[in-house]
Design an enzyme around this catalytic site. Sequence first.
Site, PDB file in Angstrom:
ATOM      1  N   LYS A 179       9.641 -10.267  -3.789  1.00  0.00           N
ATOM      2  CA  LYS A 179       8.481 -11.142  -3.669  1.00  0.00           C
ATOM      3  C   LYS A 179       7.305 -10.499  -4.395  1.00  0.00           C
ATOM      4  O   LYS A 179       6.745  -9.507  -3.936  1.00  0.00           O
ATOM      5  CB  LYS A 179       8.098 -11.369  -2.201  1.00  0.00           C
ATOM      6  N   CYS A 288      -3.531   2.643  -7.398  1.00  0.00           N
ATOM      7  CA  CYS A 288      -3.364   3.454  -6.182  1.00  0.00           C
ATOM      8  C   CYS A 288      -3.686   4.919  -6.462  1.00  0.00           C
ATOM      9  O   CYS A 288      -4.149   5.631  -5.585  1.00  0.00           O
ATOM     10  CB  CYS A 288      -1.955   3.297  -5.634  1.00  0.00           C
ATOM     11  N   GLU A 389     -10.550   3.706   0.469  1.00  0.00           N
ATOM     12  CA  GLU A 389     -10.110   3.251  -0.850  1.00  0.00           C
ATOM     13  C   GLU A 389     -10.869   1.975  -1.216  1.00  0.00           C
ATOM     14  O   GLU A 389     -10.820   0.990  -0.482  1.00  0.00           O
ATOM     15  CB  GLU A 389      -8.608   2.955  -0.824  1.00  0.00           C
TER      16      GLU A 389
HETATM   17  O1  TXE Z   1      -2.554  -6.072  -0.619  1.00  0.00           O
HETATM   18  P1  TXE Z   1      -1.291  -6.373   0.274  1.00  0.00           P
HETATM   19  P2  TXE Z   1      -3.902  -6.913  -0.765  1.00  0.00           P
HETATM   20  C1  TXE Z   1      -4.774  -1.911  -1.464  1.00  0.00           C
HETATM   21  C2  TXE Z   1      -6.166  -2.028  -2.023  1.00  0.00           C
HETATM   22  C3  TXE Z   1      -6.525  -3.437  -1.750  1.00  0.00           C
HETATM   23  C4  TXE Z   1      -5.863  -3.642  -0.418  1.00  0.00           C
HETATM   24  C5  TXE Z   1      -5.564  -5.055  -0.045  1.00  0.00           C
HETATM   25  O2  TXE Z   1      -7.033  -1.159  -1.327  1.00  0.00           O
HETATM   26  O3  TXE Z   1      -7.898  -3.648  -1.700  1.00  0.00           O
HETATM   27  O4  TXE Z   1      -4.650  -2.939  -0.521  1.00  0.00           O
HETATM   28  O5  TXE Z   1      -4.889  -5.720  -1.101  1.00  0.00           O
HETATM   29  C6  TXE Z   1       2.563  -8.691   0.549  1.00  0.00           C
HETATM   30  N1  TXE Z   1       4.690  -8.722   5.246  1.00  0.00           N
HETATM   31  N2  TXE Z   1      -3.748  -2.077  -2.469  1.00  0.00           N
HETATM   32  O6  TXE Z   1      -4.305  -7.536   0.504  1.00  0.00           O
HETATM   33  O7  TXE Z   1      -1.582  -7.388   1.298  1.00  0.00           O
HETATM   34  C7  TXE Z   1       1.661  -9.457  -0.384  1.00  0.00           C
HETATM   35  O8  TXE Z   1       2.050 -10.814  -0.442  1.00  0.00           O
HETATM   36  C8  TXE Z   1       5.247  -8.503   4.047  1.00  0.00           C
HETATM   37  C9  TXE Z   1      -3.111  -0.865  -2.923  1.00  0.00           C
HETATM   38  O9  TXE Z   1      -3.750  -7.809  -1.918  1.00  0.00           O
HETATM   39  O10 TXE Z   1      -0.785  -5.063   0.724  1.00  0.00           O
HETATM   40  C10 TXE Z   1       1.863  -8.705  -1.683  1.00  0.00           C
HETATM   41  O11 TXE Z   1       3.065  -9.126  -2.318  1.00  0.00           O
HETATM   42  N3  TXE Z   1       4.558  -8.525   2.894  1.00  0.00           N
HETATM   43  C11 TXE Z   1      -1.842  -1.148  -3.639  1.00  0.00           C
HETATM   44  C12 TXE Z   1       2.014  -7.257  -1.208  1.00  0.00           C
HETATM   45  O12 TXE Z   1       2.319  -7.344   0.189  1.00  0.00           O
HETATM   46  C13 TXE Z   1       3.238  -8.773   2.947  1.00  0.00           C
HETATM   47  C14 TXE Z   1      -1.849  -2.309  -4.542  1.00  0.00           C
HETATM   48  C15 TXE Z   1       0.784  -6.390  -1.373  1.00  0.00           C
HETATM   49  O13 TXE Z   1      -0.311  -7.039  -0.794  1.00  0.00           O
HETATM   50  C16 TXE Z   1       2.593  -9.004   4.173  1.00  0.00           C
HETATM   51  C17 TXE Z   1      -2.498  -3.465  -3.958  1.00  0.00           C
HETATM   52  C18 TXE Z   1       3.372  -8.969   5.361  1.00  0.00           C
HETATM   53  N4  TXE Z   1       2.837  -9.165   6.567  1.00  0.00           N
HETATM   54  C19 TXE Z   1      -3.443  -3.292  -2.978  1.00  0.00           C
HETATM   55  N5  TXE Z   1       1.280  -9.212   3.918  1.00  0.00           N
HETATM   56  C20 TXE Z   1      -1.226   0.052  -4.288  1.00  0.00           C
HETATM   57  N6  TXE Z   1      -0.615   0.921  -3.492  1.00  0.00           N
HETATM   58  O14 TXE Z   1      -1.239   0.194  -5.499  1.00  0.00           O
HETATM   59  C21 TXE Z   1       1.110  -9.114   2.580  1.00  0.00           C
HETATM   60  N7  TXE Z   1       2.297  -8.861   1.977  1.00  0.00           N
END
Ligand code: TXE
Length: 493
Positions: A179, A288, A389
């Site tokens: 996904k 990240c 972060e």
């Molecule tokens: O990320 P999410 P978000 C950090 C960064 C950012 C914060 C929030 O600080 O501001 O996270 O970003 C899926 N069960 N990073 O909200 O939600 C979602 O659909 C299963 C760091 O956009 O973590 C997407 O495909 N999956 C990071 C994926 O998780 C779920 C990069 C990531 O989204 C879910 C991005 C659930 N309950 C953001 N909820 C890095 N490590 O590089 C969401 N998703």
Amino acid sequence: MLNQMKTYQMYIGGQWVLASDNQTRKITDPANGNLIGVVPEATVMEVNEAVAAARNAFDNTNWGSADNALNRAQLMMALANKLRENAAKFAELDTLNCGKPLVESEGDVADSANCLDFFAGLATKTMGETVAVPMNMQSMVVREPIGVVAQIVPWNYPLLMGVWKIAPALAAGCTIVMKPSELTPLSILELAKLTEEVGIPAGVVNIITGIGEVAGAALVNHPDIDKIAFTGGTDTGMKVMTAAAKGIKNVTLELGGKNPVVVFADANLDKSAEWIAFAGMANQGQVCSAGSRILVEKSVYNEVIERVAKIVTHIKLGHGLDEGVRMGPVISKEQQDKVMSYIEKAKAEKCRLICGGSLPKGEQFAKGNFIEPTIFADVEPHHTLFKEEVFGPVMSFTSFDTEDEAVKLANDTEYGLAAGVFTESVTKAHRVVKQIRAGIIWVNNYHPTFNELPWGGYKKSGIGRELGKYGIEAYLETKQININLDEGQLGWY
Ligand code: TXE
């Protein structure tokens, strides 16, 4: 130039399908809000179908067998070559979808193709061992694919993060339900088309598009999933790990960071300043491993700030497809609001604003999620900016007096993904590297990474490693086999 909005379908069991309730999601260009695609919004039903397709391909075909390893390698290399043939299209698509400058997307596509080739090489090199044991046994350890894997990826590297997960899983012989982020699903759907073109069998790679709370949650909680690989925010990582715990599922997590960059007075500042700016500002800081906490020895503190600020204030902001642009918009209005709230908090906490700190002015920025590249100085460990972060173009500067203090400040974080050290002293560099608790450390550079090396974090930055020979480990099970060489009776009863 891709100027036609496309309607996409999901890829499940070798078929291109819509959501069962026909719900869709509009995908927009974060630089101007233009509609660039429409994708299905998966319901739990499509998640179940995708898992069933992957389960069937794993359980009832020879995809994962050792006999098929060479075929898997060849298919992966064919996929890598297809990606190279279509490199310009993929780079443009990632820039349109996530905003990053085209040069960065071009690098991501090249890395993705190389990643497929690297893991194709490992597909035929799964090795176990024989072990000398007592009791006249021939004992061995064999490695087998872990099974059906759920892979959830974020929006900051839409193609590359997907390939980092797909490549080792294919090499190991797993089948996949991926996904992508609901914000950036387009390049992974295009990649799925290439998997079909090169002949990767139906059901091996399945792509569902939908939101985390519905499709993502259904996927990680599905009982037929053997392993979950997740990259994303730490809070979501906790939810994913909770789902893994409930199902006793194998899990790897690649989460956030608040990565320190330690700059000693003996660093070559002519060479270092640009790396330091790049550490914090590449991909709009949405990395990240972004080097967002710059720790500088007091005697050169003001000079380093000045040099980095000079570079940062000259970064060309704009649409990622425009010539010379080195910073695009952040991914969404929500992310822009989140980053701006960190900037406002830093101002309120009396951190010293050096540059940026606002939304850029001008017609060309009005409809996009742009933020001025921003630097704060005199950021102390109790400040929010030092701890949390931001995931945006915001860097903080803090001074230190001694090497011990520098190490203490560097480790003063709940995360442990990456770090940088700038010094001309090889002994100092080694001493400091040894003491920093992080999974990736750069000395006199920042950000380059290689498919050959492990990627992942200490502490709350995650569990497990991607890439390198470590990356395929995450997709292999380990089986102990004992063959009795004795012709006699057991004689126990
Ligand atoms: O990320 P999410 P978000 C950090 C960064 C950012 C914060 C929030 O600080 O501001 O996270 O970003 C899926 N069960 N990073 O909200 O939600 C979602 O659909 C299963 C760091 O956009 O973590 C997407 O495909 N999956 C990071 C994926 O998780 C779920 C990069 C990531 O989204 C879910 C991005 C659930 N309950 C953001 N909820 C890095 N490590 O590089 C969401 N998703």
